[in-house]
Motif scaffolding. Structure first.
Motif, PDB file in Angstrom:
ATOM      1  N   LEU A  98     -30.691 -20.362   1.804  1.00 21.14           N
ATOM      2  CA  LEU A  98     -31.691 -19.972   0.816  1.00 21.14           C
ATOM      3  C   LEU A  98     -31.689 -18.461   0.605  1.00 21.14           C
ATOM      4  O   LEU A  98     -31.529 -17.682   1.547  1.00 21.14           O
ATOM      5  CB  LEU A  98     -33.075 -20.429   1.274  1.00 21.14           C
ATOM      6  CG  LEU A  98     -33.409 -21.920   1.070  1.00 21.14           C
ATOM      7  CD1 LEU A  98     -34.712 -22.260   1.793  1.00 21.14           C
ATOM      8  CD2 LEU A  98     -33.521 -22.243  -0.418  1.00 21.14           C
ATOM      9  N   ILE A  99     -31.870 -18.053  -0.645  1.00 22.31           N
ATOM     10  CA  ILE A  99     -31.906 -16.641  -1.009  1.00 22.31           C
ATOM     11  C   ILE A  99     -33.295 -16.321  -1.530  1.00 22.31           C
ATOM     12  O   ILE A  99     -33.837 -17.048  -2.365  1.00 22.31           O
ATOM     13  CB  ILE A  99     -30.864 -16.325  -2.103  1.00 22.31           C
ATOM     14  CG1 ILE A  99     -29.470 -16.782  -1.674  1.00 22.31           C
ATOM     15  CG2 ILE A  99     -30.857 -14.829  -2.422  1.00 22.31           C
ATOM     16  CD1 ILE A  99     -28.463 -16.779  -2.813  1.00 22.31           C
ATOM     17  N   SER A 100     -33.855 -15.245  -1.050  1.00 19.72           N
ATOM     18  CA  SER A 100     -35.186 -14.844  -1.512  1.00 19.72           C
ATOM     19  C   SER A 100     -35.073 -13.746  -2.567  1.00 19.72           C
ATOM     20  O   SER A 100     -34.304 -12.794  -2.409  1.00 19.72           O
ATOM     21  CB  SER A 100     -36.025 -14.323  -0.338  1.00 19.72           C
ATOM     22  OG  SER A 100     -37.256 -13.811  -0.807  1.00 19.72           O
ATOM     23  N   THR A 101     -35.845 -13.916  -3.654  1.00 16.82           N
ATOM     24  CA  THR A 101     -35.961 -12.854  -4.654  1.00 16.82           C
ATOM     25  C   THR A 101     -37.416 -12.379  -4.724  1.00 16.82           C
ATOM     26  O   THR A 101     -37.858 -11.873  -5.756  1.00 16.82           O
ATOM     27  CB  THR A 101     -35.502 -13.354  -6.037  1.00 16.82           C
ATOM     28  OG1 THR A 101     -36.231 -14.538  -6.382  1.00 16.82           O
ATOM     29  CG2 THR A 101     -34.016 -13.650  -6.053  1.00 16.82           C
ATOM     30  N   ASP A 102     -38.111 -12.552  -3.611  1.00 15.14           N
ATOM     31  CA  ASP A 102     -39.519 -12.145  -3.547  1.00 15.14           C
ATOM     32  C   ASP A 102     -39.627 -10.622  -3.462  1.00 15.14           C
ATOM     33  O   ASP A 102     -38.939  -9.987  -2.653  1.00 15.14           O
ATOM     34  CB  ASP A 102     -40.192 -12.800  -2.339  1.00 15.14           C
ATOM     35  CG  ASP A 102     -41.680 -12.509  -2.289  1.00 15.14           C
ATOM     36  OD1 ASP A 102     -42.065 -11.569  -1.563  1.00 15.14           O
ATOM     37  OD2 ASP A 102     -42.435 -13.198  -2.994  1.00 15.14           O
ATOM     38  N   PHE A 103     -40.486 -10.051  -4.282  1.00 13.90           N
ATOM     39  CA  PHE A 103     -40.640  -8.598  -4.324  1.00 13.90           C
ATOM     40  C   PHE A 103     -41.003  -8.024  -2.956  1.00 13.90           C
ATOM     41  O   PHE A 103     -40.462  -6.991  -2.534  1.00 13.90           O
ATOM     42  CB  PHE A 103     -41.721  -8.227  -5.354  1.00 13.90           C
ATOM     43  CG  PHE A 103     -42.238  -6.828  -5.213  1.00 13.90           C
ATOM     44  CD1 PHE A 103     -41.462  -5.738  -5.582  1.00 13.90           C
ATOM     45  CD2 PHE A 103     -43.499  -6.579  -4.664  1.00 13.90           C
ATOM     46  CE1 PHE A 103     -41.923  -4.449  -5.439  1.00 13.90           C
ATOM     47  CE2 PHE A 103     -43.973  -5.294  -4.516  1.00 13.90           C
ATOM     48  CZ  PHE A 103     -43.185  -4.221  -4.905  1.00 13.90           C
TER      49      PHE A 103
END
Length: 736
Positions: free
Chosen positions: A440-445
């Motif tokens: 899983l890849i996070s793009t959370d600020f």
């Protein structure tokens, strides 16, 4: 029988073939510098070159009946050399003349019109030579004048392609190579065709000296004018690209042909290219960058404290040197190494694994760059990533609007990635970033913001205010929804370059062209209709000519079809070679050399020895059909680079031999049928060969490959060869 190169017509035929090939390659590369350099542009340029050459040969077949003096050849050579130089200058200044800026995309309609005008004069003159040289040699009472001139011209062209490549490798550019070639041709004319001192002096002053002066004083000046209002800095050609460095607003930009490859001084671009990928990995140690890696990119990568090795891979040594010089990069860090190799070949051979792989390549505007966006490439990347590794791909985007075709293009790239990577994430912007991984890849600020602080990244733009906008939940969700609701299921692979197809549509859309509806209509036609339709279309001309007892029309039609088959197959096999073996420039040059050498060998050695065999034409066409089928099987079933490379070389040599054998046979059959002089019949047959080759260049590079892919293209070529075989067998059996 001896092939006597001391005879003037043979020497001139080889020299003209040499200069014509140098001219063709020079103009083709100049076309890439002037317009967008993809297969469609190259197909149009090559097709126009061959078409006008064929028209010139057809005109020559008529004129040779009225005048056959060697003085005509001398006049044509003078006109040919000057015409090449004049129109090389015209094409160089084309944007300046028409008021179109360097940054403006040019549509297919204007490319079609402009290249047709530019190639008219030099190519028509080039086509005139063949019948006049055959006539001249025939007067010398040598046997097989047609075979000899054909062989001399073909081998001269082969040497021209080889020397052009060699001159590029030692640092010359197209402008210089073209001038040197024309200069050598003019000197040869002065020695061989002019006997008296005074005419030689006049020729030297009015023809040779202008070429020398143009060579010495013309080049830098024309580039300064061409690149206005930018400040021209330097120009160099590599085997892959023409590289121009310009300065504007105190920033240097390196152009590859007509595409900007990198602009120095724009920190934001370097930061986002690097940090979106590296922050997505918890602890990146080893990084691979596919494409150019200027010093400012390396600097951004090494801001991450855990990174202890950086490798960049791209095939162009001259490009690497230009990038380093432009950046004033004198660094020699043991942590950073540059590998000069084709990326697919490197990934296939290397054993090292990486935590992050960044693709820093232009979008797939041509088949060569499209290779870096295919399932084949992504599979090799997947093999070279450590568990949890990240692949980062950059695509052109927009802050305001994405068309449906643009979304389909991005969906295809995502589909291709998801054949090997289970997880992908999009980051919107003017440059859209697509991240892929096995985890899983996070793009959370908040995750990105925290990692910037933990890693003590001292960046100029890549800060909270920048990330709050780029990673806004609403923006990401909107882009994801657009892509997920797209019903496109196709994937991009080497044998079906759909990424190149959609990128061509986007280019056409931006320039208000007419390609989009044509491409989309053709794309919707199923194979069950394409293949029988093409077979019937290919067979109709033969059916129409069966009732004629005259062999000349069907001989010309056969030569037309063989020109189409030869050019189409050569185009496809060059792309297959790049895909299987790699973008090895000298290897590609030797592919063309193999075909031409085979043609010369077939014409001068095989054709005369078996000319009395009653079924030579049918047997040769049967061999062509078998070789096309072999090309299809090789493309489908052979993936080993060495086997594929050797197989392609062998096929091109053999098909060259077959077509070289057939050309004089069909010409003499046509001559006997019409009672024409040999020179006139040879000019006509040469014209039909060129017409077929031009159609092959237009259709194969411009439509077949981008719309239907390589396998379908080879099927269409095979069906064409079957119709030629059947047509000739039926015709021969009917009138024996």
């Amino acid at each position: 029988m001896s092939f006597n190169l001391n005879k003037k017509p043979l020497l001139l035929a080889a020299s003209i073939g040499f200069v014509a090939m140098v001219g063709q390659l020079s103009f083709t590369r100049l076309t890439a510098q002037t317009f967008s350099g993809n297969e469609l542009t190259f197909g149009l340029a090559l097709g126009h070159w061959i078409l006008w050459t064929g028209i010139g040969a057809g005109i020559g077949s008529l004129l040779v009946k009225k005048t056959q003096s060697p003085g005509v050849v001398r006049l044509l050579i003078m006109l040919f050399g000057f015409s090449l130089l004049v129109f090389f200058y015209v094409q160089t200044f084309l944007r300046t003349i028409t008021g179109v800026s360097i940054a403006t995309l040019i549509g297919i309609d204007r490319i079609l019109l402009w290249t047709e005008f530019i190639y008219f004069s030099p190519c028509v003159i080039n086509g005139l030579f063949f019948p006049f040289l055959v006539s001249w040699l025939e007067k010398e009472n040598l046997d097989l004048p047609l075979n000899r001139i054909y062989t001399a011209e073909v081998l001269g062209s082969a040497l021209g392609s080889m020397f052009f490549a060699g001159f590029l490798l030692i640092g010359l550019n197209s402008f210089q190579i073209l001038h040197f070639s024309i200069l050598a041709l003019f000197i040869l004319v002065n020695i061989v065709l002019i006997k008296k001192f005074r005419p030689r002096l006049i020729f030297f002053v009015f023809f040779i000296m202008p070429v020398i002066l143009s060579l010495i004083f013309g080049f830098n000046r024309i580039l300064e004018i061409k690149w206005r209002p930018f400040d021209f800095q330097s120009f160099q050609e590599s085997p892959f690209l023409s590289l121009t460095v310009i300065e504007y607003d105190k920033n240097l930009t390196v152009y590859g042909d007509s595409e900007p490859l990198w602009t120095f001084g724009i920190t934001e671009k370097a930061e986002e290219l690097v940090h979106f990928a590296l922050i997505s990995h918890p602890k990146p140690k080893s990084v691979l960058l596919v494409g150019i890696c200027p010093a400012n990119l390396a600097k951004e990568i090494f801001r991450h404290p855990t990174v202890d090795s950086l490798t960049s891979v791209q095939p162009d040594k001259i490009l690497d040197r230009v990038i380093r010089k432009s950046a004033n990069d004198q660094s020699n860090s043991p942590k950073f190494r540059t590998v000069l190799a084709d990326p697919l070949v490197y990934l296939r051979k290397c054993s090292e694994k990486f935590d992050v792989i960044i693709l820093n390549a232009p979008p797939p505007i041509n088949v060569q760059w499209n290779r870096l966006y295919t399932t084949d490439f992504f599979a090799k990347v997947h093999q070279r990533l450590n568990p949890g590794g990240i692949l980062s791909v950059q695509l052109p985007g927009s802050e305001t609007f994405l068309s449906d075709d643009h979304v389909r293009f991005m969906k295809i790239i995502e589909n291709s990635l998801q054949t090997v990577f289970p997880f992908t994430e999009w980051i919107p912007g003017e440059t859209i970033h697509l991240l892929a991984s096995n985890q899983l890849i996070s793009t959370d600020f908040s995750v990105f913001s925290e990692q910037i602080r933990l890693r003590h990244l001292k960046t100029l733009y890549f800060q909270d205010y920048f990330l709050a906008d780029r990673l806004a939940y609403g923006r990401i969700k909107f882009l994801q929804n657009r892509i997920q609701t797209c019903d496109e299921t196709a994937i991009n692979c080497i044998n079906a370059p759909i990424g190149f197809y959609y990128n061509t549509i986007l280019w056409d859309q931006q320039t208000g062209g007419w390609l989009k509806p044509v491409f989309q209509t053709l794309k919707r036609i199923p194979n069950r209709l394409i293949f029988p339709g093409w077979f019937l279309l290919s067979a109709l001309p033969f059916l129409f000519l069966f009732h004629k007892k005259d062999h000349a029309p069907i001989s010309r039609l056969t030569m037309f079809a063989l020109g189409f088959i030869g050019m189409s197959l050569e185009s496809v096999l060059i792309i297959v070679y790049q895909s299987r073996v790699g973008a090895i420039y000298l290897g590609i040059v030797f592919l063309t050399l193999s075909y031409m050498t085979g043609s010369g060998f077939g014409s001068i050695w095989i054709s005369p020895r078996f000319s009395q065999k009653p079924h030579l034409i049918s047997i040769s066409i049967f061999c062509v059909t078998v070789l096309v089928a072999g090309s299809f099987l090789l493309t489908i079933f052979t993936s080993a680079p060495t086997t594929a490379g050797l197989g392609i070389y062998l096929i091109l040599i053999l098909i060259g031999i077959c077509i070289g054998t057939l050309f004089p046979q069909l010409t003499m059959l046509s001559q006997r049928s019409n009672d024409r002089i040999l020179a006139s019949a040879s000019g006509t047959m040469y014209a039909w060969d060129m017409f077929g080759a031009a159609l092959g260049a237009y259709l194969t590079a411009g439509i077949f490959i981008p719309v239907w892919g390589i396998e379908s293209t080879l099927t269409l070529i095979f069906l064409s060869s079957v119709t030629v075989l059947l047509g000739n067998c039926i015709k021969n059996n009917r009138y024996e």
